[in-house]
Enzyme design. Structure first.
Site, PDB file in Angstrom:
ATOM      1  N   ALA A   1     -62.998  22.535 111.858  1.00 57.54           N
ATOM      2  CA  ALA A   1     -63.390  21.692 112.994  1.00 57.54           C
ATOM      3  C   ALA A   1     -62.599  20.390 112.955  1.00 57.54           C
ATOM      4  CB  ALA A   1     -64.887  21.397 112.955  1.00 57.54           C
ATOM      5  N   ASP A   2     -62.385  19.827 114.127  1.00 55.84           N
ATOM      6  CA  ASP A   2     -61.727  18.533 114.228  1.00 55.84           C
ATOM      7  C   ASP A   2     -62.298  17.794 115.429  1.00 55.84           C
ATOM      8  OD1 ASP A   2     -59.531  16.730 113.234  1.00 55.84           O
ATOM      9  OD2 ASP A   2     -59.025  16.870 115.362  1.00 55.84           O
ATOM     10  N   THR A   3     -62.664  16.539 115.205  1.00 57.07           N
ATOM     11  CA  THR A   3     -63.262  15.715 116.261  1.00 57.07           C
ATOM     12  C   THR A   3     -62.380  14.517 116.540  1.00 57.07           C
ATOM     13  OG1 THR A   3     -65.486  16.363 115.550  1.00 57.07           O
ATOM     14  CG2 THR A   3     -65.324  14.389 116.923  1.00 57.07           C
TER      15      THR A   3
ATOM     16  N   GLY B   1     -62.771  20.419 118.294  1.00 56.92           N
ATOM     17  CA  GLY B   1     -62.227  21.762 118.235  1.00 56.92           C
ATOM     18  C   GLY B   1     -62.960  22.519 117.142  1.00 56.92           C
TER      19      GLY B   1
END
Length: 186
Positions: A66-68, A103
């Site tokens: 995950a990426d924020t 994501g």
């Protein structure tokens, strides 16, 4: 089958634990450098997938990456490098709406099937005074946070409106993870 979180984020660990998942934590050292040709949504999805693919494993497993990031006026506001950059980001966010994109990528081994998507939430900050910004930065909370704030902390008291998934702003939209897991098993 093993379930692995490709992140050491305390918030992501907490959210998955609250959702009842049993998982291992395997942080990765993914390159998070933006590519000027990609949209913010493409960026967070690419980085999430890079993280999921960076976990070295040969046995059957599901790996979650995950990426924020925070997006204001089309510009990515990642993690501030220092207090000055954090103050600059917070001044820009003051009294304005912005997007938070996360994501989410799910990789299955050994067949290497991957599912990737993203979640979008719109957040509005109240007007932030210079004193509040200085006190907030002194608290250390903005360190390591996209957009220099944590909605689950003190900054949450200065949010006037949110449209979308709250957990997305924290760093992991668990409902999206649930959907990807169900799709992976179908």
């Amino acid at each position: 089958m093993k379930f692995i979180l490709a992140s050491a984020s305390p918030r992501r660990i907490e959210l998955l634990t609250l959702a009842g998942y049993t998982f291992e934590v395997c942080p990765t050292d993914a390159d998070e450098t933006p590519d000027a040709r990609e949209t913010p949504a493409e960026y967070v999805q690419r980085v999430a997938l890079v993280k999921a693919k960076a976990v070295p494993i040969s046995e059957p497993a599901l790996i979650l990456g995950a990426d924020t990031t925070v997006v204001l006026d089309g510009q990515l506001l990642g993690k501030p490098a220092d207090a000055a950059e954090a103050a600059q980001m917070l001044r820009r966010l003051s009294g304005r709406r912005h997007e938070v994109l996360t994501g989410v990528a799910l990789r299955r081994t050994p067949d290497e099937r991957c599912l990737v998507t993203y979640e979008r939430t719109v957040v509005t900050f109240d007007d932030l005074s210079e004193n509040w910004i200085a006190d907030y930065i002194a608290s250390g909370e903005p360190c390591g946070k996209a957009g220099a704030y944590a909605i689950q902390g003190r900054a949450g008291t200065r949010i006037t409106h949110i449209e979308g998934n709250y957990q997305n702003v924290v760093g992991l939209p668990v409902s999206t993870v649930n959907r990807l897991l169900a799709a992976m098993h179908s």
